[in-house]
Scaffold this active site. Structure first.
Site, PDB file in Angstrom:
ATOM      1  CE  LYS A  75      -2.590   0.274   3.612  1.00 51.10           C
ATOM      2  NZ  LYS A  75      -1.542   0.896   4.436  1.00 51.10           N
ATOM      3  CB  THR A  77       5.029   0.172  -2.769  1.00 48.23           C
ATOM      4  OG1 THR A  77       5.896  -0.359  -1.759  1.00 48.23           O
ATOM      5  CG2 THR A  77       5.759   0.186  -4.101  1.00 48.23           C
ATOM      6  NE  ARG A  98       0.222   4.793   8.515  1.00 48.00           N
ATOM      7  CZ  ARG A  98       0.042   3.503   8.778  1.00 48.00           C
ATOM      8  NH1 ARG A  98      -0.290   3.127   9.989  1.00 48.00           N
ATOM      9  NH2 ARG A  98       0.200   2.590   7.835  1.00 48.00           N
ATOM     10  CE  LYS A 109       3.002  -2.272   8.826  1.00 47.75           C
ATOM     11  NZ  LYS A 109       3.804  -1.236   8.158  1.00 47.75           N
ATOM     12  CB  ALA A 277      -3.656   1.097  11.236  1.00 49.85           C
ATOM     13  CG  PHE A 305      -3.159  -2.629   9.242  1.00 48.26           C
ATOM     14  CD1 PHE A 305      -2.029  -3.277   8.778  1.00 48.26           C
ATOM     15  CD2 PHE A 305      -3.188  -2.247  10.575  1.00 48.26           C
ATOM     16  CE1 PHE A 305      -0.957  -3.562   9.619  1.00 48.26           C
ATOM     17  CE2 PHE A 305      -2.116  -2.520  11.420  1.00 48.26           C
ATOM     18  CZ  PHE A 305      -1.009  -3.178  10.939  1.00 48.26           C
ATOM     19  CG  PHE A 385       3.867  -9.288  -6.123  1.00 48.57           C
ATOM     20  CD1 PHE A 385       4.828  -9.584  -5.168  1.00 48.57           C
ATOM     21  CD2 PHE A 385       2.903  -8.328  -5.815  1.00 48.57           C
ATOM     22  CE1 PHE A 385       4.832  -8.944  -3.935  1.00 48.57           C
ATOM     23  CE2 PHE A 385       2.895  -7.686  -4.593  1.00 48.57           C
ATOM     24  CZ  PHE A 385       3.866  -7.991  -3.645  1.00 48.57           C
ATOM     25  CD1 TRP A 413       8.600  -2.925  -4.656  1.00 43.51           C
ATOM     26  CD2 TRP A 413       9.690  -3.725  -6.438  1.00 43.51           C
ATOM     27  NE1 TRP A 413       9.783  -3.488  -4.216  1.00 43.51           N
ATOM     28  CE2 TRP A 413      10.470  -3.989  -5.289  1.00 43.51           C
ATOM     29  CE3 TRP A 413      10.186  -4.136  -7.676  1.00 43.51           C
ATOM     30  CZ2 TRP A 413      11.695  -4.642  -5.354  1.00 43.51           C
ATOM     31  CZ3 TRP A 413      11.419  -4.782  -7.740  1.00 43.51           C
ATOM     32  CH2 TRP A 413      12.151  -5.032  -6.585  1.00 43.51           C
TER      33      TRP A 413
END
Length: 560
Positions: A75, A77, A98, A109, A277, A305, A385, A413
């Site tokens: 998210k 990215t 954030r 994480k 979150a 999230f 991906f 990405w």
């Protein structure tokens, strides 16, 4: 010959940054508007923030996702890449995100600066100590704890019941050993013995307060309202009763200023604040988001999230508190995560599996329904991906078309902003033609019980809520204290729509169990604690810290 894929940190360290003054000038700021932290980081001064208030506000785009899985959604990215894409197509854009917490960064994480060629820089600084904001919040939190204990030691004029002190100490690390501690041992000179505990800094109410405050004056007012304990008559004791809101504000006077950095492609980004979150409201600061909207025509921001947590809280808490509304919402989905929601094990994700992918669409569908129930336009971003097959991607594209929801294949990405141009253009089209009837799903005048039930039924798709005896008693007390008109902030597992992290996909007929409530009066909401969500995480068996190092030139190694 196998191609070696560069790590995020290798890509970041190979990138060339521009001086932060040059980045600021692109947005109409001058050097005197900045407080510099070296060449590539700066805070925007209070004077500059005041001047910006007369500017027109740009359009805010919220990025959220399906329920996260160990497969990853990307998210942050997508948020960064989308900002770069808007810049590439000639729009004046800014990103508002954030600040990462050291706990998840050194745990499991990872950081929160994006990935690949869609990152904010300098990523090492941002993921570590940055400009010291989280340390200032930690210090303010612990100063308040020390002042409470000193009040007990010096005669306890407020008649605080030491068994009912709810304010905990804080540290910005995952440290399970600190969840429950005993303090004040060693005799009369060492303080009053009592049970205590630690929260991770990003779960501190001070973090939520800083992120919802509109300015320094509002920050002080919110700090004064924070409940720290209850007296022997079971009445709330606040920071204002202790008379220390001025001292706390003083400790936070620099941290309240938003931090300006840049992406790999030199799009300006404000990185400021980072409440958890699944415990707090999971959004960057109101000050940063509003400043970005005053500086840019398009602001790309995120909620933590999935849409059931970050987006719901952005729309019910942050938007209402700040008086802002998003123009559209992006829901990030990956083929990998959808297959996990369809029942595929993480070890099997690289194999094509159309049937499980289709089963996983149910999770995405619920989040689309939720965002539409707020009256907002939706665009799905398929974060691609390398293991995704053409048939899997086409299956998802066909499903979105059948559901009549806008969708864009996103490859930020790998390709940076160029990989997000389709998403940016789709958003512009949706903002222009789709109706925006943004509204909340509950009124503040609803009871706390009604608000929780609304979120569970309309956002999670649950059957009902069950309140523990303790929670029921708290509801009566909160009504008496005049807190019923506050927003509700659900503390819930991020992995499932329910409060059971093992129930993936789109569970139905489930009951959400609220075990207790935590008043965050300074922030302006009541936290409903469900499931096993903890305010102090622990480290995994093999934390990310094991891979981290620094070379002889001071360059970070192994930071993702």
């Amino acid at each position: 010959m196998k191609t070696t894929v560069k790590s995020d940190i290798e890509i970041a360290q190979a990138s060339t940054m521009k001086h932060i003054v040059e980045i600021a000038m692109k947005m109409g700021l001058e050097e005197d508007d900045l407080e510099l932290f070296g060449k590539y980081k700066a805070k925007i001064s209070n004077e500059a923030l005041t001047k910006l208030k007369t500017n027109e506000s740009g359009k805010i785009i919220l990025v959220t996702s399906i329920n996260p899985t160990p497969a990853g959604e990307g998210k942050s990215t997508v948020t960064v890449g989308l900002g770069d894409a808007f810049t590439r197509i000639g729009k004046k854009a800014m990103i508002a995100m954030r600040e990462p917490s050291l706990g998840p960064t050194m745990g499991i994480k990872g950081g929160a600066t994006g990935g690949g060629y869609s990152q904010v820089l300098p990523m090492e600084d941002i993921n570590l100590h940055f400009t010291g904001d989280l340390h200032a919040i930690t210090t303010a939190n612990n100063a308040l704890a020390a002042l409470i204990d000193n009040h007990l030691q010096q005669g306890n004029e407020l008649n605080i019941d030491q068994r009912r002190i709810v304010w905990k100490r804080a540290v910005d690390l995952n440290d399970r050993a600190l969840r429950k501690v005993i303090i004040g041992l060693g005799g009369p000179l060492q303080g009053v013995p009592r049970e205590d505990g630690f929260d991770i800094t990003v779960a501190s109410e001070i973090m939520a307060v800083l992120c919802l405050a509109k300015d320094l004056k509002d920050l002080k007012l919110r700090l004064s309202r924070m409940v720290v304990a209850y007296n022997i008559n079971k009445e709330p004791v606040t920071v204002a009763d202790l008379g220390v809101e001025g001292a706390l504000t003083l400790l936070l006077k620099e941290a309240v200023k938003p931090n300006l950095v840049q992406t790999i492609e030199h799009t300006p980004a404000l990185i400021h604040g980072g409440p958890f979150a699944n415990i707090a409201h999971g959004c960057n600061s109101v000050i940063a988001t509003i400043a970005a909207a005053k500086l840019a025509d398009y602001v790309i921001t995120e909620g933590g999230f999935g849409a059931d947590l970050g987006a719901e809280k952005f729309l019910h808490i942050k938007s209402r508190s700040a008086g802002i509304k998003p123009e559209a919402v992006v829901i990030v989905a990956t083929i990998r995560a959808l297959k996990m929601h369809g029942g595929v094990a993480k070890t099997e994700l690289e194999k094509e599996n159309i049937s499980s992918l289709i089963l996983g669409f149910a999770n995405l569908q619920k989040h689309i329904e939720t965002i539409k129930s707020f009256g907002l336009p939706v665009v799905i971003a398929i974060n691609k991906f390398i293991t995704d097959t053409d048939l899997e991607v086409q299956t998802l594209l066909d499903w979105c078309q059948k559901e009549n929801v806008a969708v864009a294949l996103t490859e930020v990405w790998e390709k940076g902003g160029a990989g997000g141009i389709e998403l940016a253009e789709k958003l512009l089209s949706v903002i222009e033609k789709d109706e925006n009837d943004f509204h909340s799903l509950y009124d503040l005048s609803d009871s706390i019980e009604q608000k929780v039930r609304t979120i569970v039924q309309k956002v999670y798709g649950g059957k009902d809520v069950e309140f523990s005896p303790k929670a029921k008693k708290q509801l009566v007390d909160f009504e008496k204290f005049g807190w019923s008109n506050l927003a509700v902030c659900m503390a819930k597992s991020q992995y499932s729509l329910s409060d059971d992290p093992t129930k993936l996909g789109r569970p139905t007929d489930f009951i959400v169990n609220v075990r207790e409530f935590k008043p965050s009066i300074g922030a302006g909401f009541i936290v409903a604690l469900t499931g096993e969500v903890m305010t102090m995480p622990g480290l995994p068996k093999k934390p990310a810290a094991l891979n981290m190092d620094v070379d002889e030139n001071g360059n970070a190694v192994g930071l993702f």
